[in-house]
Design an enzyme around this catalytic site. Structure first.
Site, short mmCIF file in Angstrom:
data_model
loop_
_atom_site.label_atom_id
_atom_site.label_comp_id
_atom_site.label_asym_id
_atom_site.label_seq_id
_atom_site.Cartn_x
_atom_site.Cartn_y
_atom_site.Cartn_z
CB VAL A 266 -31.40 15.68 -56.31
CG1 VAL A 266 -31.87 14.43 -57.01
CG2 VAL A 266 -30.03 15.49 -55.70
CD GLU B 139 -27.49 25.10 -59.59
OE1 GLU B 139 -28.33 24.60 -60.34
OE2 GLU B 139 -26.49 25.73 -59.99
N GLY B 140 -27.28 24.52 -54.59
CA GLY B 140 -27.13 25.53 -53.55
C GLY B 140 -26.19 26.62 -54.03
CB THR B 141 -24.74 29.60 -52.32
OG1 THR B 141 -24.52 28.84 -51.13
CG2 THR B 141 -25.96 30.47 -52.14
CE1 TYR B 142 -19.53 23.90 -50.50
CE2 TYR B 142 -21.67 24.55 -49.60
CZ TYR B 142 -20.55 23.73 -49.58
OH TYR B 142 -20.47 22.74 -48.66
CB ALA B 143 -22.42 22.25 -53.68
CB VAL B 144 -24.63 21.11 -58.71
CG1 VAL B 144 -25.87 20.55 -59.39
CG2 VAL B 144 -24.34 22.52 -59.20
CE LYS C 174 -22.68 20.03 -50.24
NZ LYS C 174 -22.96 19.94 -48.80
CG ASP D 210 -26.60 25.46 -40.42
OD1 ASP D 210 -27.58 25.97 -39.80
OD2 ASP D 210 -26.52 25.44 -41.65
#
Lengths: 308, 381
Positions: A12, A14-19, A35, A128
């Site tokens: 669902v 995808e980021g820079t360090y995780a799917v 994650k 954040d």
């Protein structure tokens, strides 16, 4: 061997360090999110954001903070099993088909502040907070998420980086590049989120870091030494345009539906001087949460699009 | 590895009393504000890394038993495979020098290497908290892993590097490797295993913050009765002793504020008895009640007793007994000599590498055989 306890069914995000995958906990059939941290991508071993996320979520157990159900290693990847949270406040704010009331906003503010209060009383700064990181459970509960930038409250002489918090939600002390700051940066972010909930558009949408100061001070007034001692000693202060703070009447015009105590809460969360900005306890005990309308029962808030 | 989810009775209690911001009239009948003590009980340090002495011994025994049976199996296999060629002397040497380590020997080696972690981390000029976390991670790793399974020297840099990242003191692996005279691969090889063995619990409550807090409070409670310069001197000594205490089992048995009070008391017993007497003693209750309450001391006391009393009240005698016990254990913890550590390390190596022990024995025999004829000749001449 707990990888066999969970299924990954759908990717669902995808980021820079995780799917992120949606899946199920096999034993219970409950929906969960996995994650998967892409460790191989990092030449310095386990990534700092992953370490922070694991470190702080292990300590936090609260109905308004995302629940870390399990952690496991598989194929050299670190997998965080999190509770399944179908939507977030950013989606809700942006979707113009969703109607929400002042009582709904109060309910979200209450839950957000309770979650952040719990984070703070564990001596942790989130750093954040933004609508996108306030996830919503199927029962309508707000869950503070994404602890990839979190850190312990600094000691009196500790130096920190001011390059934290997504730009629009960044407190003035961070905009000035302060090397030391504390819980107040999170409260500022919640204040901006509060305004955004009432306006349904981002309140302080700076285009870059310089413009963020301009936008912030034009809306809320440029801080002076009178209300924030020695603020003028920050580098770059002299180049600033001095705007007067908005009068109560101007605020009333901007936030048409807000009550007086809602404005008071917002003003105190958006206090320029971090020393006098309210903490989460003061916010939670404010008049806004005592007056009518009462906050909506989270389960009753309709967060999915209604066809008008 | 499955994480033990924190649904302990405490956590249920914590959530149910969570509605603390509701209006007074809506407060549930058993309403109680959550104390620092409750929060500490919720921490992973308390949930996962606090033990009774028996628990701790049991855990180490399990780890040791598992490794011993693995080593014995390997040794048995080795003996079996080499049965036909082994001389009596070789068999004897194997039995004496290649036997698995006992639980006590393992602990000696772990203690020795924990000290090494401290020295290396200090040498790298790392902040106190990073050094403390390095030591803590290292010792926790070897609660569930045996030194016969993982050579402690392979984890020294790995734990320091992870501690840096976990304490927000980032150094790239390349510059760390350069400074530590190691390699990237050696440092990262066991990082996953380390994080997993730590049960993903990375947040430590070291006693440095309680030390700071108690020093401020002592100066408030004993205002005008303590010399500030003197306080500054013993502060530094206490800080050093705290780091030393992390090299012992104290950290598993007592809470950070208990350890702190015991350590200050080792420096100046009178200071602590005056302070605690004023703060929690019955006679001087009026003066004591002026100070802020600190409930975090009674962490290890039973729940029922705590609930029977107002949360501010700490039973002084009970506290003093805990501190005496803690002091006693601190004073009794011994350091390991290098010779002793070398002996254990050699035994650890040979029990895993019996063939190398035999090679060494052969060389020794050959050397003495080669030597002896010469000697004879000399005598004959």
């Amino acid at each position: 061997m707990s990888e066999s306890n969970y299924s990954k069914e759908k990717k669902v995000g995808e980021g820079t360090y995780a799917v992120v995958y949606l899946g199920k906990q096999i034993s219970t059939g409950n929906e969960i999110a996995v994650k998967e941290i892409k460790t191989s991508e990092f030449k310095d071993g386990l990534d700092m954001s992953a370490i922070r996320e694991v470190k702080y979520l292990q300590e936090l157990d609260h109905p308004n903070v995302i629940n870390l159900i399990d952690i496991f290693m598989a194929y050299d990847n670190l997998n965080l099993v999190l509770e399944f949270l179908p939507t977030d406040l950013e989606v809700v704010i942006k979707d113009k088909n969703i109607l929400f009331t002042p009582a709904d906003i109060k309910s979200w503010m209450l839950m957000t502040l309770r979650g952040v209060y719990h984070v703070h009383r564990n001596f942790i700064l989130h750093r954040d907070l933004k609508p996108n990181n306030l996830l919503i459970s199927p029962e309508g509960l707000i869950k503070v998420a994404d602890f990839g930038l979190a850190r312990a409250v600094p000691g009196p002489r500790e130096m920190l980086t001011s390059n934290v918090v997504t730009r629009w939600y960044r407190a003035p002390e961070l905009l000035f590049g302060a090397k030391h700051y504390t819980y107040a940066v999170d409260v500022w972010s919640i204040g901006v989120i509060f305004a955004e909930l009432m306006l349904r558009i981002p309140y302080l949408p700076g285009q870059d870091d310089m413009n963020q100061m301009e936008v912030t001070f034009r809306a809320l007034g440029t801080p002076t030494d009178k209300d924030w001692p020695e603020v003028s000693s920050f580098a770059g202060y002299n180049k600033l345009q001095i705007y007067p703070p908005p009068s109560r009447d101007e605020l009333r015009k901007r936030f048409i539906a807000a009550t007086e105590s809602a404005l008071t809460l917002m003003e105190n969360m958006l206090m320029m001087n971090p020393q006098t900005r309210w903490d989460t306890i003061q916010c939670l005990e404010s008049e806004y949460f005592k007056e009518l309308p009462a906050p909506t029962d989270p389960a009753e808030i309709n967060i999915f699009a209604q066809k008008a | 590895m499955s994480r033990e989810v924190s649904k302990t009775p405490e956590s249920v209690k914590l959530e149910s009393s969570e509605d603390l911001q509701k209006e007074d009239s809506n407060k549930p009948p058993n309403y109680k504000r959550i104390s620092d003590d409750d929060l500490y009980r919720h921490s992973s340090q308390y949930r996962m890394w606090s033990f009774t002495e028996n628990n701790l011994r049991e855990r180490r025994k399990q780890t040791n038993d598992r490794a011993v049976s693995m080593i014995n199996q390997q040794l048995g296999k080795f003996m079996e495979e080499n049965k036909s060629t082994l001389t009596e002397e070789e068999t004897n040497t194997l039995n004496v020098k290649a036997s698995p380590l006992s639980m006590e020997e393992e602990l000696q080696l772990i203690n020795f290497y924990s000290k090494k972690v401290q020295v290396i981390a200090q040498h790298l000029n790392l902040p106190t908290e990073v050094i403390a976390t390095s030591i803590t991670f290292f010792r926790r790793f070897f609660l569930d892993n045996s030194v016969m399974e993982y050579d402690p020297k392979n984890l020294v840099h790995t734990t320091i590097f992870l501690a840096c990242k976990s304490e927000n003191y980032f150094i790239s692996v390349d510059s760390f490797a350069k400074k530590a005279k190691s390699t990237r691969d050696a440092i990262l090889k066991y990082e996953f295993k380390l994080v997993e063995s730590l049960k993903f619990s990375l947040l430590n409550h070291h006693p440095y913050k309680p030390l700071h807090g108690f020093f401020l409070d002592i100066q408030t409670v004993l205002h005008g009765k303590v010399d500030l310069k003197y306080m500054g001197q013993i502060y530094d000594r206490c800080k050093k002793k705290i780091t030393d205490s992390l090299l012992t089992d104290i950290v598993y048995l007592f809470t950070p504020p208990q350890i702190t009070l015991a350590i200050i008391s080792l420096e100046d017993e009178q200071l602590i008895s005056r302070y605690l007497g004023l703060k929690f003693g019955k006679e001087d209750a009026t003066e004591a009640s002026k100070g802020e309450s600190d409930t975090s001391i009674e962490n290890k006391e039973e729940d029922e007793e705590k609930e029977a009393k107002p949360s501010e009240e700490i039973e002084l005698n009970k506290l003093l007994a805990i501190l005496a016990d803690c002091k006693d254990k601190l004073e009794k913890s011994l350091s390991v000599t290098t010779d002793e550590a070398k002996r254990v390390a050699a035994k650890n190596y040979y029990c895993q590498n019996p063939s190398i022990l035999l090679q060494k024995l052969k060389r020794k025999l050959e050397a003495s055989n080669a030597e002896s004829p010469n000697k004879k000749q000399k005598v004959e001449e």
